[in-house]
Motif scaffolding. Structure first.
Motif, short mmCIF file in Angstrom:
data_model
loop_
_atom_site.label_atom_id
_atom_site.label_comp_id
_atom_site.label_asym_id
_atom_site.label_seq_id
_atom_site.Cartn_x
_atom_site.Cartn_y
_atom_site.Cartn_z
N ASP A 24 -57.14 36.37 34.72
CA ASP A 24 -55.96 36.86 35.44
C ASP A 24 -54.77 37.00 34.50
O ASP A 24 -54.01 37.97 34.58
CB ASP A 24 -55.60 35.92 36.58
CG ASP A 24 -56.73 35.77 37.58
OD1 ASP A 24 -57.58 36.68 37.67
OD2 ASP A 24 -56.75 34.75 38.29
N LEU A 27 -55.23 40.06 32.44
CA LEU A 27 -54.98 41.25 33.26
C LEU A 27 -53.48 41.48 33.42
O LEU A 27 -53.01 42.61 33.31
CB LEU A 27 -55.65 41.10 34.62
CG LEU A 27 -55.52 42.31 35.53
CD1 LEU A 27 -56.40 43.44 35.01
CD2 LEU A 27 -55.92 41.96 36.94
N PHE A 57 -50.48 46.51 42.40
CA PHE A 57 -51.82 46.83 41.93
C PHE A 57 -52.42 45.63 41.20
O PHE A 57 -53.60 45.30 41.38
CB PHE A 57 -51.76 48.05 41.00
CG PHE A 57 -53.08 48.54 40.56
CD1 PHE A 57 -53.96 49.13 41.45
CD2 PHE A 57 -53.46 48.43 39.22
CE1 PHE A 57 -55.20 49.59 41.02
CE2 PHE A 57 -54.69 48.88 38.79
CZ PHE A 57 -55.56 49.46 39.70
N GLY A 58 -51.63 44.95 40.38
CA GLY A 58 -52.11 43.76 39.68
C GLY A 58 -52.47 42.64 40.63
O GLY A 58 -53.51 41.99 40.47
N LEU A 61 -55.75 43.46 42.32
CA LEU A 61 -56.93 43.26 41.47
C LEU A 61 -57.25 41.79 41.24
O LEU A 61 -58.40 41.43 41.02
CB LEU A 61 -56.73 43.96 40.13
CG LEU A 61 -56.77 45.48 40.16
CD1 LEU A 61 -56.54 46.02 38.76
CD2 LEU A 61 -58.08 45.99 40.71
N ARG A 64 -59.11 37.39 45.38
CA ARG A 64 -60.55 37.29 45.61
C ARG A 64 -60.82 37.58 47.07
O ARG A 64 -60.19 36.99 47.95
CB ARG A 64 -61.04 35.90 45.24
CG ARG A 64 -60.90 35.63 43.75
CD ARG A 64 -61.26 34.20 43.44
NE ARG A 64 -61.07 33.94 42.03
CZ ARG A 64 -62.06 33.87 41.15
NH1 ARG A 64 -63.29 34.04 41.54
NH2 ARG A 64 -61.80 33.63 39.89
N ARG A 72 -63.86 38.92 41.94
CA ARG A 72 -62.52 39.44 42.19
C ARG A 72 -62.62 40.79 42.88
O ARG A 72 -63.68 41.39 42.95
CB ARG A 72 -61.78 39.58 40.87
CG ARG A 72 -61.37 38.26 40.31
CD ARG A 72 -60.52 38.45 39.08
NE ARG A 72 -60.13 37.16 38.57
CZ ARG A 72 -60.90 36.35 37.89
NH1 ARG A 72 -62.13 36.71 37.63
NH2 ARG A 72 -60.47 35.18 37.48
N MET A 73 -61.48 41.28 43.34
CA MET A 73 -61.46 42.54 44.07
C MET A 73 -61.89 43.70 43.17
O MET A 73 -62.59 44.59 43.62
CB MET A 73 -60.06 42.79 44.63
CG MET A 73 -60.00 43.94 45.58
SD MET A 73 -61.01 43.73 47.05
CE MET A 73 -60.01 42.61 47.99
N ASN A 74 -61.50 43.68 41.90
CA ASN A 74 -61.91 44.78 41.02
C ASN A 74 -63.42 44.81 40.83
O ASN A 74 -64.01 45.88 40.76
CB ASN A 74 -61.18 44.71 39.68
CG ASN A 74 -61.44 43.43 38.93
OD1 ASN A 74 -62.04 42.50 39.45
ND2 ASN A 74 -60.98 43.37 37.71
N GLN A 75 -64.08 43.65 40.82
CA GLN A 75 -65.54 43.62 40.71
C GLN A 75 -66.19 44.11 42.00
O GLN A 75 -67.19 44.82 41.96
CB GLN A 75 -66.01 42.20 40.38
CG GLN A 75 -65.58 41.75 39.00
CD GLN A 75 -65.81 40.27 38.79
OE1 GLN A 75 -65.61 39.48 39.71
NE2 GLN A 75 -66.20 39.91 37.59
N ILE A 77 -64.91 46.28 44.11
CA ILE A 77 -64.72 47.73 44.16
C ILE A 77 -65.71 48.42 43.22
O ILE A 77 -66.31 49.44 43.56
CB ILE A 77 -63.28 48.10 43.82
CG1 ILE A 77 -62.34 47.63 44.93
CG2 ILE A 77 -63.12 49.60 43.61
CD1 ILE A 77 -60.89 47.74 44.59
#
Length: 97
Positions: A24, A27, A57-58, A61, A64, A72-75, A77
């Protein structure tokens, strides 16, 4: 002769504090760098909305999802985008639902 201890599991993420992990932090640093690089191309009246968008946006991402707290949310997506659409995947419901 040196004896090295090999850890049993090495996949645990490094925690910086109660809610922030090392990934995090990287990121957040990456988003700050992205903002600094892209900011000269953003119109002066849109600097604060752009900064707000980057912050939201950060945060999006980093959170969770409740359905899969290990990822995480990016994974989540990414998995949703690259999964095969023609493959059946069962949805298991619990009895209480």
């Amino acid at each position: 002769m040196r004896i090295y201890q090999i850890p049993n599991e090495i996949t645990t993420e490094l925690k910086i504090n109660k809610a922030l992990y090392l990934f995090d932090l990287f990121l957040i640093i990456g988003l700050i760098l992205l903002r600094m690089i892209v900011l000269p191309f953003v119109h002066s009246s849109l600097v604060w909305p752009f900064t707000g968008f980057i912050v939201l946006f950060g945060l999006f991402l980093i959170i969770r999802p409740a359905t899969n707290p290990q990822k995480r949310m990016n994974q989540a997506i990414l998995y949703a985008m690259v999964r095969k659409k023609d493959t059946y995947s069962a949805i298991d419901y619990e009895e209480g639902e």
